[in-house]
Design a protein around this motif. Structure first.
Motif, short mmCIF file in Angstrom:
data_model
loop_
_atom_site.label_atom_id
_atom_site.label_comp_id
_atom_site.label_asym_id
_atom_site.label_seq_id
_atom_site.Cartn_x
_atom_site.Cartn_y
_atom_site.Cartn_z
N LYS A 58 -18.35 -4.87 27.67
CA LYS A 58 -18.68 -3.84 26.82
C LYS A 58 -16.75 -2.78 26.63
O LYS A 58 -16.06 -3.00 27.22
CB LYS A 58 -19.10 -2.70 27.22
CG LYS A 58 -20.64 -3.15 27.69
CD LYS A 58 -21.44 -1.94 29.08
CE LYS A 58 -22.73 -2.69 28.86
NZ LYS A 58 -23.54 -0.98 29.65
N LEU A 59 -17.42 -3.15 25.13
CA LEU A 59 -15.55 -2.72 24.52
C LEU A 59 -15.78 -1.31 23.66
O LEU A 59 -16.85 -0.86 23.41
CB LEU A 59 -15.19 -3.25 23.05
CG LEU A 59 -15.10 -4.58 23.90
CD1 LEU A 59 -15.08 -6.10 22.93
CD2 LEU A 59 -14.48 -5.27 25.34
N GLN A 60 -14.86 -0.50 23.78
CA GLN A 60 -14.70 0.92 23.09
C GLN A 60 -13.53 0.59 22.96
O GLN A 60 -12.31 0.77 23.73
CB GLN A 60 -15.23 2.21 23.62
CG GLN A 60 -16.70 2.28 24.06
CD GLN A 60 -16.39 3.64 24.64
OE1 GLN A 60 -15.29 4.25 24.98
NE2 GLN A 60 -18.23 4.01 25.03
N SER A 61 -13.04 1.30 21.16
CA SER A 61 -11.95 2.30 21.08
C SER A 61 -11.72 3.46 21.38
O SER A 61 -12.34 3.77 20.68
CB SER A 61 -11.64 1.43 19.35
OG SER A 61 -12.09 0.27 19.25
N TRP A 62 -11.07 4.17 21.78
CA TRP A 62 -10.43 5.76 22.14
C TRP A 62 -9.42 5.97 20.42
O TRP A 62 -8.63 5.37 20.23
CB TRP A 62 -10.50 6.11 23.08
CG TRP A 62 -11.63 5.83 24.60
CD1 TRP A 62 -12.60 5.02 23.90
CD2 TRP A 62 -11.36 5.91 25.37
NE1 TRP A 62 -13.55 4.93 24.93
CE2 TRP A 62 -12.61 5.46 25.84
CE3 TRP A 62 -10.44 6.66 26.02
CZ2 TRP A 62 -13.20 5.48 27.37
CZ3 TRP A 62 -10.92 6.76 27.35
CH2 TRP A 62 -12.59 6.28 28.27
N VAL A 63 -9.09 7.60 20.03
CA VAL A 63 -8.74 8.03 18.83
C VAL A 63 -7.71 8.74 19.33
O VAL A 63 -8.36 9.84 19.63
CB VAL A 63 -9.07 7.36 17.81
CG1 VAL A 63 -8.03 8.33 17.07
CG2 VAL A 63 -9.45 6.68 17.15
N ILE A 64 -6.03 8.60 19.85
CA ILE A 64 -5.34 10.09 19.75
C ILE A 64 -5.27 10.72 18.62
O ILE A 64 -4.64 9.86 17.53
CB ILE A 64 -3.91 9.15 20.73
CG1 ILE A 64 -4.10 8.58 21.77
CG2 ILE A 64 -2.91 10.72 20.69
CD1 ILE A 64 -4.50 9.72 23.11
N PRO A 65 -5.95 11.55 18.31
CA PRO A 65 -5.53 11.86 17.64
C PRO A 65 -4.21 12.69 16.84
O PRO A 65 -4.44 14.16 16.56
CB PRO A 65 -6.85 13.88 17.35
CG PRO A 65 -6.19 13.62 19.32
CD PRO A 65 -6.19 12.58 19.54
N ARG A 66 -3.42 12.07 16.52
CA ARG A 66 -2.13 11.98 16.11
C ARG A 66 -1.38 11.20 15.11
O ARG A 66 -2.15 10.27 14.50
CB ARG A 66 -1.00 11.82 17.53
CG ARG A 66 -1.13 13.33 18.31
CD ARG A 66 -1.38 14.82 17.69
NE ARG A 66 -1.18 15.99 18.90
CZ ARG A 66 -2.43 16.72 18.92
NH1 ARG A 66 -3.53 16.11 18.31
NH2 ARG A 66 -2.67 16.98 19.13
N TYR A 67 -0.84 11.80 14.37
CA TYR A 67 -0.41 10.50 13.14
C TYR A 67 0.89 10.27 13.10
O TYR A 67 1.30 10.64 14.17
CB TYR A 67 -0.24 11.41 12.16
CG TYR A 67 -1.65 12.19 11.56
CD1 TYR A 67 -2.34 11.96 11.01
CD2 TYR A 67 -1.56 13.54 11.86
CE1 TYR A 67 -3.73 13.08 10.65
CE2 TYR A 67 -2.28 14.63 12.04
CZ TYR A 67 -3.93 14.17 11.45
OH TYR A 67 -4.91 14.87 11.09
N LYS A 68 1.27 9.08 13.02
CA LYS A 68 2.74 8.09 12.87
C LYS A 68 3.43 9.29 12.62
O LYS A 68 4.71 8.79 13.42
CB LYS A 68 2.38 6.96 11.48
CG LYS A 68 3.91 6.59 12.06
CD LYS A 68 3.59 5.26 11.09
CE LYS A 68 5.10 4.87 10.46
NZ LYS A 68 4.95 3.60 9.34
N VAL A 69 3.46 10.05 11.78
CA VAL A 69 4.72 10.76 11.92
C VAL A 69 5.17 12.00 12.91
O VAL A 69 6.23 12.04 13.48
CB VAL A 69 4.67 11.44 10.20
CG1 VAL A 69 3.00 12.50 10.90
CG2 VAL A 69 5.76 11.90 10.50
N GLN A 70 4.39 12.39 13.50
CA GLN A 70 4.48 12.66 14.90
C GLN A 70 4.82 12.44 15.81
O GLN A 70 5.66 12.67 17.09
CB GLN A 70 3.22 14.03 15.18
CG GLN A 70 2.73 14.36 14.57
CD GLN A 70 0.68 14.86 14.54
OE1 GLN A 70 -0.42 14.71 14.26
NE2 GLN A 70 0.68 15.88 15.27
N TYR A 71 4.42 11.17 16.05
CA TYR A 71 5.17 9.74 17.00
C TYR A 71 6.99 9.61 17.37
O TYR A 71 7.34 9.57 17.74
CB TYR A 71 4.44 8.60 17.03
CG TYR A 71 2.63 8.29 17.80
CD1 TYR A 71 3.12 8.25 18.77
CD2 TYR A 71 1.64 9.15 17.62
CE1 TYR A 71 1.25 7.69 19.88
CE2 TYR A 71 0.52 8.97 17.92
CZ TYR A 71 0.56 8.61 18.58
OH TYR A 71 -1.12 8.71 19.89
#
Length: 618
Positions: free
Chosen positions: A359-372
């Motif tokens: 069983k697979l899931q994708s989780w998302v960090i709610p941050r944008y490339k520019v913030q990284y």
């Protein structure tokens, strides 16, 4: 499409494609012009409200789509476990056609019928009449119309199109052929026309009735149960007056039961209630959140990317993410999503998949490339990643793969930071670097290539690729003297490194930050191959650009109906594939920091589980 399409199957404006909204433009322009130029006492607010109401219906439907997809991803109260594929998303991509149709008919009725204009805001008698007519004639006629549509003649020509979706989404509710929609509109027009002709109509009864239909339609086609049991315990007759998602879900799986519109009492009267309705309802309510075996932890890319993820616009999510000019028109909404993400944003579940028994899931960090890329944001982002790892550990996840910039060397040393902080954790962290190297070396470099230009910051992946290529007899050219010296020190193939500024190589291995000026130095026909998970912006029409390291998912991987960022359909990034392969093979090691797996071993393992190389884009 229905199995044997009948008369009035296609929508009249189908040839217009995405320009279908132009059929509303004359009516909208006339409405706005009349409202602005008329005196206050002469303004027709009923006519003016049609456009805002159509837009509110679009928003209403979209909110249901996003919420439903979020709930079905985490598994809580999910009803049907079967997958949704791209074919269903494509078939349901015209869900807004019914909004266009309703808009045209609203404007037509408002223009033709004198009693259909300048309606009062509220009339109690009209509201009560609308409710009474819906409960009586509308529900009764719909029940028998629906049963007629299941007769083999009408079913094969019309209604089978709707039932092609076994697993329903909110927008499945309005996926019907054009002729069937006309029949439904005439049916739902009965309360509206009755109140108009009796002089009891109001804007509230008209717009409220359509909103009620949208609400119940969307709710009934969600693939999760959320109507609480105590509601029926407090008022037992409610089970005859309001259906639930599990009630209607049975109609899509059993076909010959549960025909009622929103009120099931006709199914009770005529004996077409499915015997398992109550059992499925209670079972779905008790179902908890799903515990995955593998989690892929990614993040948002640009502020506009929120529209292209699975929880955004379903049709946009089903194609590779791109930069469309019209997205800028939505900047007010985009700005609010950015503010909410920055203030209240928590990691959320994006989607779920199944491969074999994994069983697979994708989780998302709610941050944008520019913030990284901002150093002062690093601690906050690392905290979000750390919390996600701890949560995954608590859920018994076996492998967590770090996608996009979640595994950058500058942020957390390719994930090694978390391994050192939690040396006893059972979950295995994977950055996908070994498979990324294998994909480029074994599949992406064209056969017969004798030399490549390396234009990228030296890191774990780029150095490994350079080393692997030189061992295969391919010369690696760099224009930077410092990089040239570092490569010679980092590898054992000093003889195949070349320092040159000729830029005549036909294959460029590039990292992030490839500028337009650098691309213009390449000769015609150059192939740009990204080594990072984020592709460069394309500035050359006479050159080719390969996808970032990725592979095509095997046919046995189910419920894949959204693209991963800019990758094509059914393509998965190297990091995501690595996590899956890691779990399938049962490898009990981390692949983070400076650790690398044998690239040939990882490549063969991925192929053995059905993953396939990604072809060069056209």
């Amino acid at each position: 499409m229905a199995t044997t399409p009948g008369f009035l199957t296609d929508w009249p404006w189908k040839p217009l494609g995405n320009f279908k909204y132009v059929v509303l433009s004359p009516w909208v322009a006339h409405s706005l012009y009349s409202f602005v130029t008329s005196e206050e006492s002469e303004r027709d607010y009923t006519n003016f409200l049609i456009l805002p109401f159509l837009l509110s219906r679009m928003l209403h439907n979209q909110l249901w789509i996003s919420y439903s997809r979020h709930r079905t991803a985490n598994g809580k109260n999910r009803i049907v476990d079967k997958p949704i594929e791209f074919e269903q998303v494509d078939r349901e991509s015209n869900w807004d056609d019914q909004v266009v149709l309703n808009g045209l008919l609203f404007y037509l009725f408002n223009t033709v019928l004198a009693k259909g204009s300048r309606l009062p805001a509220w009339r109690t008698d009209g509201v009560l009449m609308t409710v009474a007519i819906h409960v009586g004639p509308v529900e009764f006629i719909y029940y028998w119309l629906h049963r007629a549509l299941h007769h083999h003649f009408l079913y094969s020509r019309y209604h089978s199109h709707h039932h092609s979706s076994i697993v329903t989404e909110p927008i499945t509710s309005v996926i019907h052929p054009f002729g069937e929609h006309i029949a439904y509109f005439l049916l739902f027009a009965i309360p509206v026309l009755t109140t108009l002709f009796t002089g009891t109509a109001s804007n509230s009864s008209l717009l409220g009735y359509v909103t009620y239909i949208d609400l119940m339609n969307n709710m009934g086609h969600c693939n999760f149960e959320f109507i609480p049991k105590w509601l029926f315990s407090i008022f037992p007759p409610l089970k005859y007056l309001m259906y639930t998602p599990s009630y209607h879900s049975l109609h899509h799986t059993q076909f010959r039961t549960n025909y009622s519109l929103f009120m099931p009492f006709y199914d009770y009267i005529y004996g077409t209630m499915d015997k398992s309705t109550d059992t499925l309802y209670e079972t779905s309510l008790k179902r908890g959140e799903e515990s995955p075996d593998v989690v892929h932890l990614t993040h948002l890319t640009t502020p506009e990317s929120v529209y292209s993820i699975r929880l955004g616009f379903s049709t946009w999510a089903a194609v590779p993410q791109s930069h469309n000019w019209y997205v800028w028109l939505m900047w007010p909404v985009t700005l609010w999503t950015m503010i909410i993400n920055c203030i209240y944003g928590q990691t959320f579940i994006l989607d779920r998949n199944i491969l074999e028994k994994i069983k697979l899931q994708s989780w998302v960090i709610p941050r944008y490339k520019v913030q990284y890329l901002l150093e002062w944001q690093s601690q906050a982002i690392n905290s979000l990643i750390e919390e996600a790892i701890i949560e995954a550990e608590g859920k018994g996840v076996k492998v967590l793969s770090l996608g996009l910039l979640n595994q950058s060397e500058e942020l957390n040393r390719n994930g090694e930071f978390y391994i050192q902080k939690y040396p006893k954790m059972k979950i295995k962290l994977v950055d996908g670097s070994s498979l990324a190297v294998a994909i480029i070396v074994a599949n992406t470099i064209p056969k017969g290539t004798t030399e490549v230009l390396l234009r990228a910051n030296l890191n774990k992946v780029s150095i490994s690729i350079a080393s692997a290529l030189t061992q295969r007899g391919i010369k690696v050219v760099t224009s930077c003297e410092d990089d040239y010296e570092k490569l010679k020190l980092a590898t054992n193939s000093k003889g195949n490194f070349v320092l040159s500024r000729s830029f005549t190589q036909k294959v460029w291995l590039v990292g992030e930050g490839l500028t337009k000026e650098e691309q213009m130095k390449a000769t015609k026909g150059t192939l740009f191959i990204p080594m990072s998970q984020i592709p460069p912006k394309k500035h050359r029409r006479d050159c080719s650009y390969h996808h970032p390291p990725a592979m095509l998912a095997p046919p046995s991987l189910h419920n894949l109906h959204a693209c991963e960022n800019w990758l094509p359909r059914r393509a998965m990034s190297a990091a995501r594939v690595s996590g899956i392969v890691h779990a399938l093979e049962g490898w009990n090691v981390h692949e983070c920091g400076e650790k690398m797996c044998d690239i040939d071993k990882v490549w063969e393992a991925a192929l053995s589980h059905g993953f396939r190389p990604l072809p060069l884009p056209n």
